[in-house]
Design a protein around this motif. Structure first.
Motif, short mmCIF file in Angstrom:
data_model
loop_
_atom_site.label_atom_id
_atom_site.label_comp_id
_atom_site.label_asym_id
_atom_site.label_seq_id
_atom_site.Cartn_x
_atom_site.Cartn_y
_atom_site.Cartn_z
N SER A 256 0.86 -1.16 0.05
CA SER A 256 -0.13 -0.02 -0.03
C SER A 256 0.59 1.29 0.06
N GLU A 257 2.05 1.14 0.64
CA GLU A 257 2.84 2.44 0.60
C GLU A 257 3.47 2.61 -0.71
N LEU A 258 3.95 1.47 -1.42
CA LEU A 258 4.23 1.69 -3.02
C LEU A 258 3.32 2.16 -3.70
N GLU A 259 2.24 1.70 -3.71
CA GLU A 259 0.79 2.16 -4.38
C GLU A 259 0.60 3.83 -4.27
N ARG A 260 0.67 4.16 -2.90
CA ARG A 260 0.72 5.69 -2.68
C ARG A 260 1.89 6.54 -3.21
N ALA A 261 2.97 5.80 -3.23
CA ALA A 261 4.12 6.52 -3.74
C ALA A 261 4.14 6.46 -5.09
N ILE A 262 3.54 5.80 -5.80
CA ILE A 262 3.64 5.58 -7.18
C ILE A 262 2.25 5.69 -7.67
N PRO A 263 1.28 6.96 -7.50
CA PRO A 263 -0.29 6.81 -7.89
C PRO A 263 -0.41 6.64 -9.30
N GLU A 264 0.48 6.84 -10.29
CA GLU A 264 0.14 6.39 -11.36
C GLU A 264 -0.22 4.89 -12.01
N VAL A 265 0.39 4.10 -11.08
CA VAL A 265 0.50 2.76 -11.40
C VAL A 265 -0.85 2.09 -10.87
N SER A 266 -1.20 0.94 -11.67
CA SER A 266 -2.41 0.28 -11.14
C SER A 266 -2.07 -0.74 -10.27
N GLN A 267 -2.65 -1.40 -9.45
CA GLN A 267 -2.66 -2.39 -8.33
C GLN A 267 -2.07 -3.62 -9.35
N LYS A 268 -2.67 -4.02 -10.29
CA LYS A 268 -2.37 -5.13 -11.21
C LYS A 268 -1.03 -4.96 -11.84
N MET A 269 -0.50 -3.62 -12.37
CA MET A 269 0.76 -3.61 -12.84
C MET A 269 1.75 -3.61 -11.82
N LEU A 270 1.32 -3.01 -10.63
CA LEU A 270 2.41 -2.93 -9.52
C LEU A 270 2.74 -4.20 -9.13
N THR A 271 1.64 -5.11 -8.98
CA THR A 271 1.71 -6.45 -8.59
C THR A 271 2.77 -7.42 -9.65
N GLN A 272 2.55 -7.26 -10.77
CA GLN A 272 3.21 -7.98 -11.98
C GLN A 272 4.62 -7.41 -11.75
N GLN A 273 4.93 -6.27 -11.88
CA GLN A 273 6.35 -5.69 -11.76
C GLN A 273 7.18 -6.17 -10.51
N LEU A 274 6.45 -6.19 -9.29
CA LEU A 274 7.09 -6.59 -8.29
C LEU A 274 7.51 -8.18 -8.11
N ARG A 275 6.34 -8.83 -8.85
CA ARG A 275 6.53 -10.46 -8.86
C ARG A 275 7.67 -10.60 -9.89
N GLN A 276 8.00 -9.91 -10.98
CA GLN A 276 8.93 -10.25 -12.00
C GLN A 276 10.48 -9.50 -11.17
N LEU A 277 10.41 -8.50 -10.34
CA LEU A 277 11.77 -8.05 -9.77
C LEU A 277 12.00 -9.19 -8.66
N GLU A 278 11.02 -9.75 -7.95
CA GLU A 278 11.32 -10.88 -6.82
C GLU A 278 11.78 -11.93 -7.71
N ALA A 279 11.08 -12.41 -8.84
CA ALA A 279 11.58 -13.55 -9.51
C ALA A 279 13.03 -13.47 -10.01
N ASP A 280 13.31 -12.37 -10.53
CA ASP A 280 14.88 -12.00 -10.86
C ASP A 280 15.83 -11.90 -9.85
N GLY A 281 15.34 -11.84 -8.45
CA GLY A 281 16.25 -11.74 -7.40
C GLY A 281 16.58 -10.38 -7.02
N LEU A 282 15.77 -9.39 -7.47
CA LEU A 282 16.14 -7.97 -7.08
C LEU A 282 15.48 -7.50 -6.17
N VAL A 283 14.14 -8.10 -5.74
CA VAL A 283 13.38 -7.55 -4.69
C VAL A 283 13.21 -8.91 -3.62
N GLN A 284 12.85 -8.67 -2.67
CA GLN A 284 12.43 -9.48 -1.43
C GLN A 284 11.29 -9.34 -0.96
#
Length: 123
Positions: A57-85
């Motif tokens: 929810s903090e990321l959502e507020r920090a990036i108001p232009e991104v949709s929930q779906k897109m934020l979820t997708q991007q975070l999942r990809q970053l996690e799968a690639d090992g950049l985000v925990q």
């Protein structure tokens, strides 16, 4: 060898470049850029640099232009690639936090250098 411009010189010697050919170096950089390509990935990374831990929810507020779906997708990809925990806490309601992995945090100096390089573009 004739110079085409007085500023043209030799590339600085680099220990890293000694391990690569021009082709393998280009491919390696291309693969690295693929990890961070995406409309929101860089924005997410910059929000998490410096050891910041943020909830979805903090990321959502920090990036108001991104949709929930897109934020979820991007975070999942970053996690799968090992950049985000991603850490899920067994609470009701569940609490999910995101932070950069050590490898993701190591990207910060490279992106800072890239930003400085773009700003220093000659006119």
């Amino acid at each position: 060898m004739t110079r085409t411009h007085e500023k043209v010189g030799h590339a600085p010697a680099s220990k890293v470049l000694e391990r690569y050919t021009s082709e393998t170096a280009a491919k390696g950089v291309e693969n690295g850029l693929k990890l961070i390509e995406g409309r929101w990935k860089l924005v997410i990374l910059f929000h998490l640099f410096g050891g910041r831990v943020m909830r979805f929810s903090e990321l959502e507020r920090a990036i108001p232009e991104v949709s929930q779906k897109m934020l979820t997708q991007q975070l999942r990809q970053l996690e799968a690639d090992g950049l985000v925990q991603r850490t899920v806490y067994p609470e009701v309601p569940p609490r999910v936090e995101y932070r950069l992995s050590a490898w993701g945090q190591a990207l910060c100096p490279a992106l800072d250098a890239f930003l400085e390089w773009t700003v220093a573009k000659p006119e």
